[in-house]
Design a protein around this motif. Structure first.
Motif, short mmCIF file in Angstrom:
data_model
loop_
_atom_site.label_atom_id
_atom_site.label_comp_id
_atom_site.label_asym_id
_atom_site.label_seq_id
_atom_site.Cartn_x
_atom_site.Cartn_y
_atom_site.Cartn_z
N UNK A 178 0.79 -1.23 0.05
CA UNK A 178 0.02 -0.04 -0.10
C UNK A 178 0.91 1.27 0.04
N UNK A 179 0.41 2.30 -0.88
CA UNK A 179 1.18 3.59 -0.98
C UNK A 179 0.26 4.65 -0.59
N UNK A 180 0.81 5.56 0.17
CA UNK A 180 -0.19 6.90 0.41
C UNK A 180 0.48 7.79 0.09
N UNK A 181 -0.34 8.69 -0.94
CA UNK A 181 0.31 10.19 -1.36
C UNK A 181 0.33 11.00 -0.35
N UNK A 182 1.84 11.53 -0.27
CA UNK A 182 2.03 12.79 0.58
C UNK A 182 2.09 14.00 -0.03
N UNK A 183 2.62 14.13 -1.38
CA UNK A 183 2.43 15.44 -1.95
C UNK A 183 2.35 15.14 -3.60
N UNK A 184 2.84 16.06 -4.34
CA UNK A 184 2.53 15.88 -5.83
C UNK A 184 3.55 15.20 -6.11
N UNK A 185 4.62 14.52 -5.51
CA UNK A 185 5.85 14.02 -5.74
C UNK A 185 6.40 12.88 -4.98
N UNK A 186 5.57 12.68 -3.74
CA UNK A 186 6.21 11.72 -2.87
C UNK A 186 4.86 10.85 -2.36
N UNK A 187 5.24 9.65 -1.85
CA UNK A 187 4.36 8.69 -1.14
C UNK A 187 5.14 8.03 -0.11
N UNK A 188 4.29 7.72 0.74
CA UNK A 188 4.97 6.50 1.95
C UNK A 188 4.46 5.21 1.44
N UNK A 189 5.38 4.26 1.66
CA UNK A 189 5.29 2.77 1.45
C UNK A 189 4.95 1.95 2.50
N UNK A 190 3.92 1.12 2.75
CA UNK A 190 3.65 0.33 3.88
C UNK A 190 4.19 -0.99 3.52
N UNK A 191 5.08 -1.54 4.05
CA UNK A 191 5.43 -3.00 4.03
C UNK A 191 5.88 -3.64 5.23
N UNK A 192 5.65 -4.95 5.53
CA UNK A 192 6.08 -5.70 6.74
C UNK A 192 7.41 -5.99 6.51
N UNK A 193 8.28 -5.92 7.83
CA UNK A 193 9.59 -6.22 7.79
C UNK A 193 9.95 -7.35 7.06
N UNK A 194 9.45 -8.34 6.87
CA UNK A 194 9.53 -9.71 6.41
C UNK A 194 9.64 -9.79 4.97
N UNK A 195 9.03 -8.42 4.35
CA UNK A 195 8.75 -8.70 2.79
C UNK A 195 10.28 -8.14 2.23
N UNK A 196 10.13 -8.40 1.01
CA UNK A 196 11.28 -8.22 0.09
C UNK A 196 11.80 -6.85 -0.02
N UNK A 197 10.73 -5.87 -0.22
CA UNK A 197 11.22 -4.48 -0.49
C UNK A 197 11.79 -3.92 0.90
N UNK A 198 11.15 -4.45 2.21
CA UNK A 198 11.68 -3.90 3.57
C UNK A 198 13.28 -4.43 3.37
N UNK A 199 13.47 -5.83 3.09
CA UNK A 199 14.92 -6.22 3.44
C UNK A 199 15.92 -5.47 2.57
N UNK A 200 15.23 -5.18 1.15
CA UNK A 200 16.27 -4.33 0.16
C UNK A 200 16.58 -2.91 0.83
N UNK A 201 15.42 -2.24 1.42
CA UNK A 201 15.81 -0.99 2.23
C UNK A 201 16.66 -1.07 3.24
N UNK A 202 16.76 -2.42 4.00
CA UNK A 202 17.78 -2.54 4.95
C UNK A 202 19.11 -2.43 4.67
N UNK A 203 19.23 -3.42 3.39
CA UNK A 203 20.50 -3.63 2.87
C UNK A 203 21.13 -2.28 2.19
N UNK A 204 20.30 -1.48 1.56
CA UNK A 204 20.65 -0.23 1.23
C UNK A 204 21.19 0.77 2.13
#
Length: 505
Positions: A178-204
Motif C-alpha cells: 500500500x502507498x499513500x500520497x504525501x505530495x505531488x511527487x512523494x508517497x509513503x510505502x507500507x510493507x511488513x519487515x519480512x517482505x522483500x522490499x523492506x529487506x532491500x531497504x535495510x541492505x541499502x
C-alpha cells in the motif's frame, strides 16, 4: 495477443463481466461505495469513465470473483489452479525420477520455466513510456487515486507492483504494497519487515545508498497474482508470472533508474528512498475491518520521473471486510497452495483458509489420521510450511472425511470431537502483523491449535461411538426414486445429502 490490462478489460466485456459507468463520480469515497456494493453481490467489474476532475478512467473490481481471477490466469475452472500448484510444488522440491515418464514430465515443467523467462523490449519502445514526465512535471495529483473511507489519512495506491532490487546481488523483488500520497511527487510505502522490499531497504541503508524503486500501475492482473504469491521457490516473480500466464512477461528498463518494469503498464513511477527519510502514514481502512496504521512513520519515496501510456487507465482496489478483491485472490491462491502444502506436509490431505477469517487468520486442515498426536504435529508443520502462514492465528485439524469447506461439518467436528482441556494448545509470543488489534502487544501474539479429529488410544481411553450413516442400499434406492416421490422440483436449500456421511472427499 499482448497480455495487459486492456486485453483483460476487453475479455471481461466480451464475457458480459464489465460494466461501464458513464455518470460523473467522485474518486473520494463515491467510487469505493459503488464498488463495495458490487463486490458484496458478486457483481461485474467496473470502469468509471467520467471521474470528476480527471481525464483518466478508473477500473476496479476486476478480480472481484474467483471466476474472474481464473480468467486472469488463462484458466476456465478452479481445478486448474491445483494443477498449477502441483507444477510449482515439483519445482520447489524436485525428486529424482524413478520412471522415464516422471523424467519426461519434469522435463516439460523445466521447459515451461524456460518459456516463462521475461522478454526484454528495446529501450524507448515500451507502451508504458509513450509519455515521459520528469522533474517538476511529475504530478501525482493528475492520477485519480482513490480515498475509500472517510477517516483515511490520504489517497492510496493499493494494486500496483512495487519493484526494488537487492543492492548486493541485483536480484529484484516485486511486491504489492500500500502507498499513500504525501505530495505531488512523494508517497509513503507500507510493507511488513519480512517482505522483500523492506529487506532491500535495510541492505541499502547498511550500504549507505539510496534504494531505487519503481511503481507499476495498471498491469496485467496475472502479474499482480504472481507478486502476491510468497511461495519459497528460488524463482523471480517475473518467472512466476510467466508460469501463471503461460508466456514470458514483457519488461523494459526504466528511464532514470536501473530497474525493469512491465512494458505494458499504464503508469510507471520512478523514484528513490533515502535511508531513514520517513513520512507520517495512515490511518487507512484495512482488511481487518478497522482503521489501521494510525499516524505511523513509513519510508518516503521521492519520484523524479513518471511515464504512462497515451490515454491511460487507472487500476485500483481497496481493503476492508470481505468479500473484497484481495479475498477472491486469496481463495484462488489457496487452491494453488494446496498441492504445495501436501508436498511440504505429507499427512495433510486438504486445507482451507475461510474468506470470513480474512483468508489467512484461521486455517482448517484435514489429515488421514494414523497415530496419536498427529493432529498437533500437522498444525505445527502447517505454521512453518510457507511464509504466508506465519500470521495464521487459528489452525483447526479435522479428519480427512470432513468437507472442510462446509462450515456445518467443521462446527459439528468442533462440537463433537473436541475436549478443550485436551485438544486445544496455545503457543504464546509469536510474530504477528501490527494491524491485528486483538494482540495485547503490537506485532506479538498467540497461536491456537485445535484437534478436532476422532481420538484414538492413548488420546482417550473411551471407545468412540460409530458415526451415523445411511444404509448404502436404501440411500441408493431413494436417490433412484427421488423423482418418483414427486420431490424432484423441491429445493433443499443447498443441503448436502452427505452432511454427516464419512464418504466425503
Amino acid at each position: 495477443m499482448t497480455r495487459d490490462l486492456r486485453s483483460f478489460l476487453k475479455l471481461l466485456e466480451e464475457r458480459k463481466q464489465l460494466h461501464r459507468v458513464k455518470a460523473p463520480v467522485d474518486s473520494e469515497l463515491e467510487i469505493a461505495e459503488i464498488s463495495n456494493r458490487l463486490l458484496q453481490s458478486g457483481g461485474p467489474a467496473l470502469l468509471f469513465e467520467n471521474v470528476k476532475g480527471y481525464q483518466t478512467p478508473v477500473a476496479v473490481n476486476l478480480l472481484g470473483t474467483v471466476e474472474r481471477v481464473c480468467w486472469a490466469m488463462g484458466m476456465k475452472e478452479q481445478s486448474e489452479l491445483e494443477v498449477l500448484g502441483t507444477k510449482l510444488g515439483k519445482l520447489q522440491s524436485p525428486k529424482p525420477p524413478k520412471k522415464i515418464s516422471q523424467a519426461i514430465e519434469f522435463g516439460k515443467i523445466l521447459f515451461d520455466v524456460v518459456k516463462s523467462r521475461p522478454q526484454k523490449l528495446l529501450f524507448g519502445n515500451a507502451p508504458c513510456q509513450e509519455v515521459v514526465l520528469q522533474g517538476d512535471a511529475v504530478d501525482l495529483d493528475q492520477i485519480p487515486i482513490l480515498k475509500p473511507y472517510p477517516k483515511d489519512g490520504g489517497r492510496a495506491v493499493t494494486l500496483a507492483l512495487v519493484i526494488t532490487k537487492d543492492v548486493e546481488n541485483g536480484i529484484p523483488n516485486v511486491g504489492v504494497y500500500r502507498l499513500q500520497q504525501q505530495s505531488k511527487n512523494t508517497m509513503t510505502v507500507q510493507w511488513l519487515s519480512v517482505r522483500g522490499g523492506a529487506r532491500h531497504l535495510r541492505k541499502a541503508t547498511e550500504a549507505g545508498k539510496k534504494l531505487e524503486i519503481a511503481i507499476a500501475i495498471g498491469v496485467d492482473p496475472v502479474l499482480i497474482m504472481a507478486a502476491a504469491t510468497p511461495i519459497p521457490v528460488d524463482l523471480s516473480e517475473w518467472i512466476f508470472a510467466g508460469l501463471y500466464g503461460n508466456e514470458g512477461v514483457q519488461l523494459t528498463k526504466c528511464k532514470t533508474i536501473d530497474l525493469e518494469v512491465p512494458a505494458c503498464a499504464e503508469y510507471v513511477l520512478e523514484g528513490t528512498i533515502t535511508p531513514h527519510e520517513v513520512g507520517t502514514d495512515g490511518p487507512f481502512g484495512d482488511h481487518m475491518g478497522y482503521y489501521g496504521g494510525i499516524n505511523e512513520q513509513a519510508p518516503l519515496i521521492r519520484f523524479h520521473c513518471m511515464t504512462h501510456r497515451k490515454d491511460p487507465i487507472y487500476l485500483t482496489t481497496f481493503s476492508g471486510l470481505p468479500p473484497k478483491e484481495e479475498a477472491m485472490m486469496a481463495i484462488a491462491l489457496n487452491r494453488i497452495y494446496t498441492p504445495i502444502l501436501r508436498q511440504q506436509v505429507s499427512e495433510i490431505t486438504d486445507f482451507f483458509l475461510p474468506m470470513e477469517a480474512l483468508s489467512y487468520k484461521a486455517a482448517i486442515i484435514s489429515i488421514k489420521k494414523a497415530y496419536p498426536g498427529q493432529a498437533r504435529r500437522a498444525a505445527l508443520a502447517f505454521w512453518s510450511a510457507l511464509p504466508q502462514f506465519t500470521y495464521t492465528k487459528f489452525v483447526i485439524v479435522v479428519d480427512h472425511t470432513i468437507n472442510i469447506r462446509d462450515p456445518r461439518l467443521v462446527v459439528w467436528a468442533l462440537s463433537s470431537k473436541v475436549d478443550p482441556t485436551r485438544d486445544v494448545f496455545i503457543l504464546p509470543d509469536n510474530p504477528f502483523d501490527s494491524l491485528d488489534f486483538a494482540c495485547e502487544k503490537e506485532g506479538l501474539g498467540g497461536r491456537m491449535g485445535i484437534d478436532a479429529t476422532t481420538k484414538i488410544y492413548p488420546e482417550t481411553d473411551r471407545d468412540w461411538g460409530d458415526p451415523l450413516e445411511s444404509d448404502p442400499e436404501v440411500a441408493d434406492r431413494v436417490t433412484r426414486r427421488w423423482a418418483e416421490y414427486g420431490l424432484a422440483d423441491l429445493k433443499l436449500d443447498g443441503a448436502d445429502p452427505n452432511l454427516f456421511g464419512y464418504d466425503i472427499k
